[in-house]
Motif scaffolding. Structure first.
Motif, mmCIF file in Angstrom:
data_model
loop_
_atom_site.group_PDB
_atom_site.id
_atom_site.type_symbol
_atom_site.label_atom_id
_atom_site.label_comp_id
_atom_site.label_asym_id
_atom_site.label_seq_id
_atom_site.Cartn_x
_atom_site.Cartn_y
_atom_site.Cartn_z
ATOM 1 N N PRO A 192 0.819 -1.211 0.000
ATOM 2 C CA PRO A 192 0.000 0.000 0.000
ATOM 3 C C PRO A 192 0.857 1.267 0.000
ATOM 4 O O PRO A 192 1.819 1.388 0.753
ATOM 5 N N ALA A 194 0.479 5.771 -0.613
ATOM 6 C CA ALA A 194 -0.427 6.905 -0.751
ATOM 7 C C ALA A 194 0.341 8.030 -1.420
ATOM 8 O O ALA A 194 1.555 8.159 -1.248
ATOM 9 N N PHE A 196 -0.004 12.202 -1.905
ATOM 10 C CA PHE A 196 -0.696 13.430 -1.519
ATOM 11 C C PHE A 196 -0.230 14.579 -2.405
ATOM 12 O O PHE A 196 0.947 14.649 -2.783
ATOM 13 N N CYS A 251 1.447 2.852 3.509
ATOM 14 C CA CYS A 251 0.347 3.679 4.028
ATOM 15 C C CYS A 251 -0.971 3.130 3.497
ATOM 16 O O CYS A 251 -1.271 3.225 2.300
ATOM 17 N N GLU A 252 -1.744 2.509 4.385
ATOM 18 C CA GLU A 252 -3.055 1.994 4.021
ATOM 19 C C GLU A 252 -4.029 3.154 3.809
ATOM 20 O O GLU A 252 -3.822 4.262 4.323
ATOM 21 N N GLU A 253 -5.108 2.877 3.081
ATOM 22 C CA GLU A 253 -6.101 3.924 2.852
ATOM 23 C C GLU A 253 -6.680 4.435 4.171
ATOM 24 O O GLU A 253 -6.966 5.630 4.317
ATOM 25 N N MET A 256 -4.561 7.225 5.739
ATOM 26 C CA MET A 256 -4.275 8.458 4.994
ATOM 27 C C MET A 256 -4.712 9.706 5.749
ATOM 28 O O MET A 256 -4.003 10.716 5.767
ATOM 29 N N GLY A 287 -5.511 13.285 -1.457
ATOM 30 C CA GLY A 287 -4.720 12.062 -1.420
ATOM 31 C C GLY A 287 -5.388 10.921 -2.171
ATOM 32 O O GLY A 287 -6.606 10.906 -2.347
ATOM 33 N N GLY A 289 -5.105 6.485 -2.629
ATOM 34 C CA GLY A 289 -4.516 5.216 -2.242
ATOM 35 C C GLY A 289 -4.053 4.438 -3.458
ATOM 36 O O GLY A 289 -4.786 4.310 -4.450
ATOM 37 N N ALA A 304 -5.109 12.379 -7.374
ATOM 38 C CA ALA A 304 -4.797 13.233 -6.229
ATOM 39 C C ALA A 304 -5.273 14.667 -6.473
ATOM 40 O O ALA A 304 -5.762 15.330 -5.552
ATOM 41 N N ALA A 321 -9.867 12.294 0.375
ATOM 42 C CA ALA A 321 -9.288 11.114 -0.272
ATOM 43 C C ALA A 321 -10.062 10.829 -1.550
ATOM 44 O O ALA A 321 -11.281 11.007 -1.612
#
Length: 579
Positions: A192, A194, A196, A251-253, A256, A287, A289, A304, A321
């Motif tokens: 995972p 992310a 941003f 970084c998991e959803e 975030m 952001g 995922g 994003a 998100a």
């Protein structure tokens, strides 16, 4: 050539003694010349590992005694183990000697340990090795020189190729390349991530209130604060003039929003002190995922940005998100299709110019022609700027359009020495050194073109970055070109800042002109703009003029020039000048 070496047994063939009279008559021996330019000559017998050196070796390399470098092994002990290659590697690279020796070139560094010098030295070595009867390297000789200054410059250029100089973070290209590489490395078992995009919401207001320098320092401070709160493996880069991009690994959803809160806290918890000013900064964050909602950097950026727009609708200091919707996916497919068509038109040089006259309000004599870009599609349809400029800016092709327009306009001026032309440039171009270089090159070859070229900047472009715009205007004036502010009045800008640009024309935005006789608010506004321009002593052009009633009003207010369908439609060729 090198007397110090040729006097020793077995070294007569290291170099060839010059035979030209001029060389024999030189007042300085060659060894002094080589020493003077910092070159060190050596000869290395690989059979017994002995090395013989020119007399300046100790000074140039910072060696205390010759005993430390009498063998290849001893010299190798001084080489930084982290060097990518050494002379030994260069000679033993698998090449074969056909009888004339094999040239080699290598670059490495010498560590301070074991030398009198306290600094690391970068060495460039150029030489030739010769094989013995067994075909293996038997002897080598060459020249060394210290290249610290050049190496540092090369390292600096390499650093700037990947980093933004202001923030010391990645630049946009390297950030997205890093993101692409990280996504590719996840393979069949994706980890995972992310991505941003952080927008400094009030940076434009800071720029207008305190100036460009304070805004840039503010941006750099924000970048440093965010970078300090990231983890190993994360990456941050400058995405645009007001935005930062952040890649967050592992970084998991669900994580975030907490990560976005850390970023916002790093920015907002303390004021930013710039000189005598204490500033509070607000940010919005979008952001996405990954790889769930994007398997490439371009997909990640698009999603994003979509999330960032959503966060702004929620208000400042918000995070959103990305969540897919049928509408957003359809829009993205449409943009992708249009992007391909525009890129193909540029590649096939299907951008053309059309021309509309700008005339003196009293005589109706053409003073110059505005050159307007059009894109031709394969089916023969011609697309106007309103349908492709925003897309070109969004996908990064607007500079290519500006390049093509400049090329076509200058070609037209060469073919038509009886006319003057104006061209429009985008915000990207006013800071583009390559565009400037191309203009300079063409004008250097034809000095008569510059006085007949006018470059138009929109008011919003000029005011959003006054200092950069002023530099651009100064460059154009330095070449002898003129400059116009287009869409004057549309941005309700600081007139004081506009005056600082010292432009040659104001062009009043046509939206205030097209309904002038019927709209009292427009009449009041245009009259005020005309009075303001007269106070600057700058000629004024009114756009979108369609009838004589409008002309009469403009003439009463002192407007100098008009443009629109009343005095000339858009055509494929500029008209002939009136006598």
């Amino acid at each position: 050539m090198y007397r110090a070496l040729s006097d020793r047994a077995g070294l007569e063939d290291v170099v060839v003694e010059p035979t030209m009279t001029a060389a024999r008559d030189m007042s300085l021996p060659c060894d002094e010349i080589l020493a003077a330019v910092g070159h060190v000559v050596y000869d290395w017998s690989l059979d017994d590992d002995t090395m013989r050196w020119g007399p300046n070796a100790l000074d140039a390399l910072g060696i205390g005694t010759l005993d430390r470098i009498t063998t290849g092994r001893a010299f190798a002990a001084l080489v930084d183990p982290g060097s990518l290659a050494t002379r030994y590697d260069a000679i033993h690279d698998g090449s074969s000697d056909a009888g004339g020796g094999v040239a080699f070139q290598v670059q490495y560094s010498l560590l301070p340990e074991g030398r009198t010098s306290e600094r690391q030295l970068w060495i460039e070595e150029i030489g030739r090795w010769y094989a013995g009867k067994d075909g293996k390297p038997h002897r080598a000789h060459g020249i060394m020189r210290v290249i610290n200054e050049r190496y540092e410059q090369e390292q600096r250029l390499a650093y700037l190729a990947r980093h933004d100089e202001l923030t010391d973070c990645f630049n946009r290209g390297h950030l997205l390349a890093t993101l692409d590489q990280t996504l590719a490395e996840t393979g069949s078992s994706p980890k995972p991530l992310a991505f941003f995009i952080v927008s400094i919401s009030n940076l434009r207001a800071i720029n207008e209130a305190y100036g460009f320098d304070v805004a840039e320092k503010t941006f750099a401070t924000v970048a440093r604060r965010i970078k300090a709160c990231l983890r190993d493996g994360d990456a941050i880069g400058r995405f645009s003039s007001r935005k930062l991009g952040i890649m967050l690994v592992h970084c998991e959803e669900d994580d975030m929003r907490a990560a976005a809160e850390r970023v916002r806290a790093a920015v907002r918890d303390d004021v930013i002190d710039i000189g005598d000013e204490s500033l509070a900064v607000t940010v919005s964050i979008g952001g996405v995922g990954l790889p769930r909602y994007g398997r490439t950097a371009s997909e990640a950026v698009a999603n994003a940005l979509s999330a960032l727009h959503a966060s702004r609708r929620l208000g400042s200091e918000r995070f959103a998100a990305y969540k897919p919707s049928a509408g957003s996916q359809a829009d993205r497919k449409l943009v992708a299709s249009q992007s391909r068509a525009l890129a193909a038109a540029l590649a096939e040089r299907k951008v053309k110019l059309v021309f509309q006259p700008v005339v003196a309000i009293g005589t109706r004599k053409p003073l110059f022609y505005e050159a307007l870009a059009r894109v031709e599609h394969p089916d023969g349809t011609v697309v106007e700027p309103a349908r492709f400029i925003a897309l070109a800016e969004r996908i990064g092709l607007v500079r290519m359009i500006d390049d093509r327009v400049l090329e076509l306009a200058l070609d037209t001026l060469c073919e038509r020495p009886d006319i003057h032309l104006s061209i429009n440039v985008s915000a990207e171009t006013i800071g583009d050194s390559e565009w400037t270089a191309r203009l300079s090159h063409r004008l250097a070859a034809r000095s008569d073109l510059a006085p007949r070229l006018i470059v138009e900047l929109t008011e919003s472009i000029a005011i959003n970055n006054v200092e950069e715009a002023a530099t651009f205007v100064g460059m154009l004036h330095g070449h002898g070109c003129r400059v116009a502010i287009d869409d004057f009045g549309a941005g309700f800008s600081s007139f004081r800042n506009l005056r600082l640009l010292a432009v040659d024309f104001f062009k009043i935005d046509g939206s205030f002109i097209e309904n002038l006789p019927a709209n009292s608010d427009d009449r009041t506004f245009v009259r005020a703009l005309a009075e303001l321009a007269r106070s600057f002593k700058v000629p004024v052009v009114a756009e979108w003029v369609q009838d004589e009633e409008t002309v009469a009003l403009l003439a009463d207010w002192g407007i100098d020039c008009i443009q629109g369908t009343l005095v000339g439609d858009v055509g494929d060729q500029p008209g002939s000048p009136q006598p």
